[in-house]
Structures are given as C-alpha cells and as structure tokens.
Design a protein around this motif. Structure first.
Motif, PDB file in Angstrom:
ATOM      1  N   SER A  66      36.675  32.905  24.792  1.00  0.00           N
ATOM      2  CA  SER A  66      36.173  31.693  25.435  1.00  0.00           C
ATOM      3  C   SER A  66      35.402  30.927  24.384  1.00  0.00           C
ATOM      4  N   PHE A  67      34.203  31.384  24.051  1.00  0.00           N
ATOM      5  CA  PHE A  67      33.422  30.777  22.968  1.00  0.00           C
ATOM      6  C   PHE A  67      32.375  31.772  22.481  1.00  0.00           C
ATOM      7  N   ASN A  68      31.771  31.450  21.380  1.00  0.00           N
ATOM      8  CA  ASN A  68      30.733  32.306  20.782  1.00  0.00           C
ATOM      9  C   ASN A  68      31.194  33.761  20.607  1.00  0.00           C
ATOM     10  N   ARG A  69      32.456  33.951  20.174  1.00  0.00           N
ATOM     11  CA  ARG A  69      33.026  35.265  19.855  1.00  0.00           C
ATOM     12  C   ARG A  69      33.124  36.194  21.072  1.00  0.00           C
ATOM     13  N   ILE A  70      33.233  35.595  22.252  1.00  0.00           N
ATOM     14  CA  ILE A  70      33.337  36.405  23.474  1.00  0.00           C
ATOM     15  C   ILE A  70      34.782  36.428  23.953  1.00  0.00           C
ATOM     16  N   PHE A  71      35.287  37.638  24.183  1.00  0.00           N
ATOM     17  CA  PHE A  71      36.664  37.790  24.662  1.00  0.00           C
ATOM     18  C   PHE A  71      36.811  37.206  26.070  1.00  0.00           C
ATOM     19  N   GLN A  72      37.938  36.541  26.283  1.00  0.00           N
ATOM     20  CA  GLN A  72      38.265  36.104  27.660  1.00  0.00           C
ATOM     21  C   GLN A  72      39.783  36.114  27.845  1.00  0.00           C
ATOM     22  N   PRO A  73      40.280  36.844  28.843  1.00  0.00           N
ATOM     23  CA  PRO A  73      41.731  36.811  29.083  1.00  0.00           C
ATOM     24  C   PRO A  73      42.162  35.438  29.604  1.00  0.00           C
ATOM     25  N   GLU A  74      43.470  35.242  29.681  1.00  0.00           N
ATOM     26  CA  GLU A  74      43.982  33.970  30.186  1.00  0.00           C
ATOM     27  C   GLU A  74      43.501  33.763  31.629  1.00  0.00           C
ATOM     28  N   LEU A  75      43.099  32.533  31.949  1.00  0.00           N
ATOM     29  CA  LEU A  75      42.612  32.252  33.309  1.00  0.00           C
ATOM     30  C   LEU A  75      43.743  32.477  34.304  1.00  0.00           C
ATOM     31  N   SER A  76      43.427  33.036  35.452  1.00  0.00           N
ATOM     32  CA  SER A  76      44.497  33.182  36.447  1.00  0.00           C
ATOM     33  C   SER A  76      43.959  33.081  37.862  1.00  0.00           C
ATOM     34  N   GLY A  77      44.731  32.453  38.724  1.00  0.00           N
ATOM     35  CA  GLY A  77      44.381  32.331  40.147  1.00  0.00           C
ATOM     36  C   GLY A  77      43.369  31.237  40.430  1.00  0.00           C
ATOM     37  N   ASN A  78      42.868  31.291  41.656  1.00  0.00           N
ATOM     38  CA  ASN A  78      41.864  30.314  42.088  1.00  0.00           C
ATOM     39  C   ASN A  78      40.472  30.794  41.721  1.00  0.00           C
ATOM     40  N   PHE A  79      39.543  29.839  41.667  1.00  0.00           N
ATOM     41  CA  PHE A  79      38.151  30.180  41.367  1.00  0.00           C
ATOM     42  C   PHE A  79      37.234  29.526  42.390  1.00  0.00           C
ATOM     43  N   GLY A  80      36.248  30.270  42.835  1.00  0.00           N
ATOM     44  CA  GLY A  80      35.192  29.686  43.656  1.00  0.00           C
ATOM     45  C   GLY A  80      34.035  29.396  42.711  1.00  0.00           C
TER      46      GLY A  80
END
Ligand code: IDP
Ligand code: CA
Length: 528
Positions: A363-377
């Motif tokens: 995502s940012f600042n060297r933090i892992f983030q998988p691909e976004l998936s689905g809906n978000f609240g």
C-alpha cells in the motif's frame, strides 16, 4: 345424468330415499341401524373436527414466542478524540446465533479522549461517570451483576504509551477505578492493538450484515457461504484497512489473522497505520510543511480561503507522530487557508511513500497489501466527512473530486454562514479531511474510479453503529462459535406446520378409506 360426479348422484338418490315413506321401503330393524350409523358418523365427524382444532391450537400455542430473557454487555471505545459507551443486548437463549446482538444505547462522553488527561489522570475516570449512569438506567437492575464491562483504548493511548508508558498506565488505572464503582461485572481496561482494532471492526460489520450465516443449499448437508465485506475505519490517530483477499498469500504474516467462525475459516488481511488518523495526519502534514518552508507562517491549500488559525507548538509537536519534526522554538504556528483542492492533494501525496516495497505489492510506507477485493464498509470519520460533503452515495469518483474542489474553494466566511450549526473545529477541517480521505483511499490503498463504487460509507448497520466494539465483545464473551451449532434441520415453526399438515393428510386418508371400504349403511342404501 350419470356422467355427472358420483357425489352428486349419491346426494340426489339420498334425497329421494328420504322422501319415500319409511315403512314401505325399510323394516323397523333397518331403520334403527341407519340412525345408529348416522350417530356414529356424526360422532366420528365431531371427533375429527375436535382433533383438527386441538392440533391447530397446540401448533399455535407452542409456536408463540416465549418472553425474551435479555442479556446485556457494555463496551467503552476510548478513542483518541473521545470515548463512547456502547450498550448491547441479546436474547439469552440465542446467544450463539448470528446477528442477534443489538446496540441499545450509545453515549458520547463529554470532553476529550482519555489520553488527553495525562496531566490530570484522575479526571479520565471521572469523565466516564455520566455515560455509565446512563448505562445503569438502560439496563434492568436484575441484569446489572451479570453485565460485563470492557474498555478498549485505541490509538490515542497507543501514542501516549509510546510517549510515556507510566502515565498511560495511570490513565488506565484511573478509568478502571471509576468503572469498578458500578454494579456491573468489570472485565478489564486495556489498549487494544491496531490489528485487533481492524479485525474487530471487520467482525462487527460482517456479523451485523449477516455475512457469517451459512445458508444451506438444496443439496443436503451442503452449505453455501456469503462473501465478507472489507472494513475501513478512520479515527483521529490511526486508520485501519481489513479484508479477506481472494488468493491465499504467504507474505507478511504479521498482517494476517486467522478466524474460525460458524464452521468456516477466514484468513483476513489487516493493517493499522498509526499517525494516519485524520487528526494526527494533519499534524504530520503541518509539521512537515513547517520544516520544508523553514517558517512557522504557513499558506495552506487544505483550508478554506480566509481561514486563519494560530496553532500552539505544544499541540503540533506534542505527539510521537510529530515530535521528531520540532525545529523551532516558536510557540505558535500561523496557518492561512488558500483553499486549493489540487494543491492540497499534491501536498498530501508526500505522506504516502510508494517508492520502496520489500514485498510483491504494497500500500504505502513499505507495508504489504494484497490486491483489493470485494465490497468495503467505510465508517467512523470516513462516514462523518463524506456525509457532511453529501458524498456517501456518489459512485462516480470524478464527481467526488469536483464536489471537494468546489467546497475547498469556498471562502471561510461563506462556509461559516452556510453551516452555522456545525462545530467550527470540524467545519474548518472538512476540506483537509475530505482531501485526505481521497488521497488515502486512492494513493494509499489503491482504489480507482473502477472500484470506488465498492466502498459503502456507512454509520450504522441495522440500528447498531459500525465500530470495532461489537466484534470485541462478541469475541471476549465467546459469542461466536468456531463450529456451526448442530441444529435440527427444520425450524420449530416448520416442524409444527408439517406435523399438522401430515396429520390432516393421514386423517383424510383414514376417513376416505373408511367411507370406501366400510360404506356406512345410510350411504349404501342411498346408492342402491
Ligand atoms: O461529526 C464529526 N465530523 C467530523 N469528524 C468527526 C465527527 N465526529 C467525530 N469525528 C472525528 O472522528 C475521529 C474519531 O477518532 P477516534 O477518537 O475514534 O480516534 P482513534 O480511533 O484514532 O483512537 C476523530 O478524528 C474525530 O474528530
Ligand atoms: Ca476509533
């Protein structure tokens, strides 16, 4: 005439026999037999109707909902900006069902968050009294002793404990002392981790949305489960992103939590960015600006034109998020708004370092983030800000940006006149907060115009506030079972309904069979 139904023929013939003078057609003995058969028929018919009425009455009475025995629980959300007291309740006998826990009360504590009482710790505990008294009134007296109370402190206290661990402990002791004065079952005060905050927020919203329900398909023993919704929480001092990625991932294990809920395993990604809540993010930005400008006199594009604010250096540099930027001995920073959305967004982009990533994606600042998936609240400040800007249901990202651009360019005088009832602190920061939210979601997490529509800005779900508190309580009271509780395949209502239906069928079959094989005399005579 004979082509007509048998029933009609019988009826007509029977009428005819009735009209005949009795002593010419039948002897005395036959006459008695007919009246006997009639009596038996009437009694049987009567018993049959009585049986049916009894069966239906039993079904209805048995199916009447029992008076509910309610249980209660209290969770205090000690946030960086303020504390809220949530009271939940649920029917005692349905404890392990999904979606039965409801919020019955939320009380906003007057004054700032508990972390702000570091100079006068006793006041932290005292501040909770009014809301705890409200909880005492809401919960029936006989339930007080069995009502658990939990306090979870979030990023404000995380920062205080980084700054001064001893004072943070004293604040927690002060709130504990205060909470123990109430007749409830005190269960503890603690600082929850950012991971917990994210995960409990995710559990809360999916529990409320009913996403943990396993709906059975037509194939026996086969369960189908609903997709879960991601959770985005924006506070004053930290922000969390939590969701179930589509693929299984074996990178950055510290960002994953494994849950087994209602018979299904969930591998959930979560990350909490400390200092990226909207209040600390503003300080972080301003502290950087002061450093870059080499001056304490700032022209800032994230505030409406004509807005002027004198911010104390203690306020700006007082948290571990900004302490390292302190260069000047000046005690005030003067901020003058210029109201330019584009410049504001450019300025905020610097906060999201996208250049280095030790994983396959970040995502940012060297933090892992998988691909976004689905809906978000998206809740908490995500909702407050987007709701103020009337953007909670705008699915077109370019329109969101246009609205924000327009709002930022309005003069402070105009804005104040348009919204006289809104707190000046909130009102003055909506241009910054809106732009920050957009930058965080787009630049930080990687939302685009394609999946912008997957974000649902929400405050409440089915009457309960979207917050980590519900998930926290569900977890600590063991109210979410790991396995699906084994329940009979039919609900009670369907069971009784089917019993009545089959009894009717059975009785009808017996009755028709009796008519057919043991033809009552009167009918036999009628047909002949
Ligand atoms: O009506 C509102 N308008 C705008 N912001 C709001 C409103 N009500 C609460 N907020 C903001 O929501 C945020 C809540 O953060 P919280 O106190 O939960 O901090 P934390 O979760 O980081 O510990 C704060 O920034 C607060 O100013
Ligand atoms: Ca919060």
């Amino acid at each position: 005439m004979h082509n007509k139904g048998l029933g009609i023929t019988v009826l007509q013939e029977f009428k005819w026999t009735k009209k005949m003078p009795l002593d010419t057609s039948l002897g005395k003995g036959s006459k008695q037999k007919i009246s006997w058969s009639k009596k038996v028929l009437i009694i049987l018919g009567f018993l049959f109707v009585l049986g049916a009425v009894a069966l239906i009455t039993v079904a209805v009475v048995q199916n009447k909902p029992l008076p509910k025995n309610m249980k209660y629980g209290i969770v205090l959300d000690a946030g960086s900006s303020h504390t809220s007291v949530y009271v939940y309740n649920w029917p005692a006998e349905k404890e392990n069902d999904t979606g039965v826990v409801q919020q019955v009360e939320v009380c906003k504590v007057d004054g700032p968050g508990i972390s702000s009482y570091s100079k006068d710790v006793e006041k932290a505990g005292l501040s909770l009294q009014d809301c705890m008294n409200t909880a005492k009134q809401v919960i029936p007296k006989k339930e007080h002793r069995d009502t658990p109370v939990y306090l979870g402190a979030t990023a404000g206290m995380r920062l205080l404990s980084l700054d001064n661990n001893k004072i943070a402990d004293k604040v927690l002791l002060s709130v504990e002392k205060s909470l123990r004065l109430y007749p409830f079952d005190f269960q503890g005060c603690r600082i929850i981790t950012g991971q917990e905050e994210g995960a409990y927020g995710w559990i809360s919203i999916n529990y409320m949305l009913g996403n943990f329900k396993q709906s059975s398909s037509w194939m026996p023993f086969q369960q189908t489960s609903t997709e879960t919704s991601g959770a985005l929480d924006l506070g004053g001092a930290s922000t969390q992103i939590t969701f179930e990625p589509t693929d299984s991932i074996n990178e950055s294990p510290e960002n994953f939590m494994l849950f087994r809920l209602y018979g299904k395993t969930y591998n959930v990604y979560t990350h909490s960015f400390l200092c990226y809540g909207k209040d600390q993010a503003l300080r972080l930005r301003l502290a950087n600006d002061v450093k870059n400008a080499g001056s304490t006199n700032l022209q800032n594009p994230c505030f409406n034109p004509g807005y002027v604010k004198n911010m104390s250096a203690v306020d700006l540099y007082g948290s571990p998020c900004t302490a390292k930027y302190k260069l000047f001995s000046s005690s005030f920073i003067l901020i003058t708004g210029t109201g330019d959305y584009h410049q504001c967004q450019q300025n905020l982009q610097d906060m999201f370092n996208k250049t280095e990533c030790p994983y396959s994606r970040c995502s940012f600042n060297r933090i892992f983030q998988p691909e976004l998936s689905g809906n978000f609240g998206a809740f908490s400040a995500f909702y407050f800000v987007m709701n103020f800007l009337n953007l909670t249901s705008e699915k077109d990202l370019s329109k969101v940006k246009e609205t924000l651009k327009e709002f930022c360019s309005e003069s402070w005088q105009q804005v104040k006149e348009k919204f006289p009832d809104i707190k000046e602190k909130y009102l003055s920061e909506y241009c910054f907060s809106g732009t920050y939210i957009l930058t965080l979601l787009e630049m930080g997490y990687g939302f685009t115009s394609e999946n912008w529509g997957n974000i649902n800005f929400l405050r409440k779900i089915k009457g309960s506030d979207a917050a980590w508190t519900l998930g926290y309580m569900l977890n600590l009271t063991n109210m979410i079972p790991a396995e699906l509780p084994s329940s009979p395949p039919l609900s009670h209502a369907s069971y009784v309904g089917l019993m009545v239906l089959f009894s009717f069928l059975l009785a009808s079959v017996v009755f028709i069979g009796w008519l057919y094989f043991w033809k009552p005399r009167c009918l036999q005579k009628g047909i002949i």
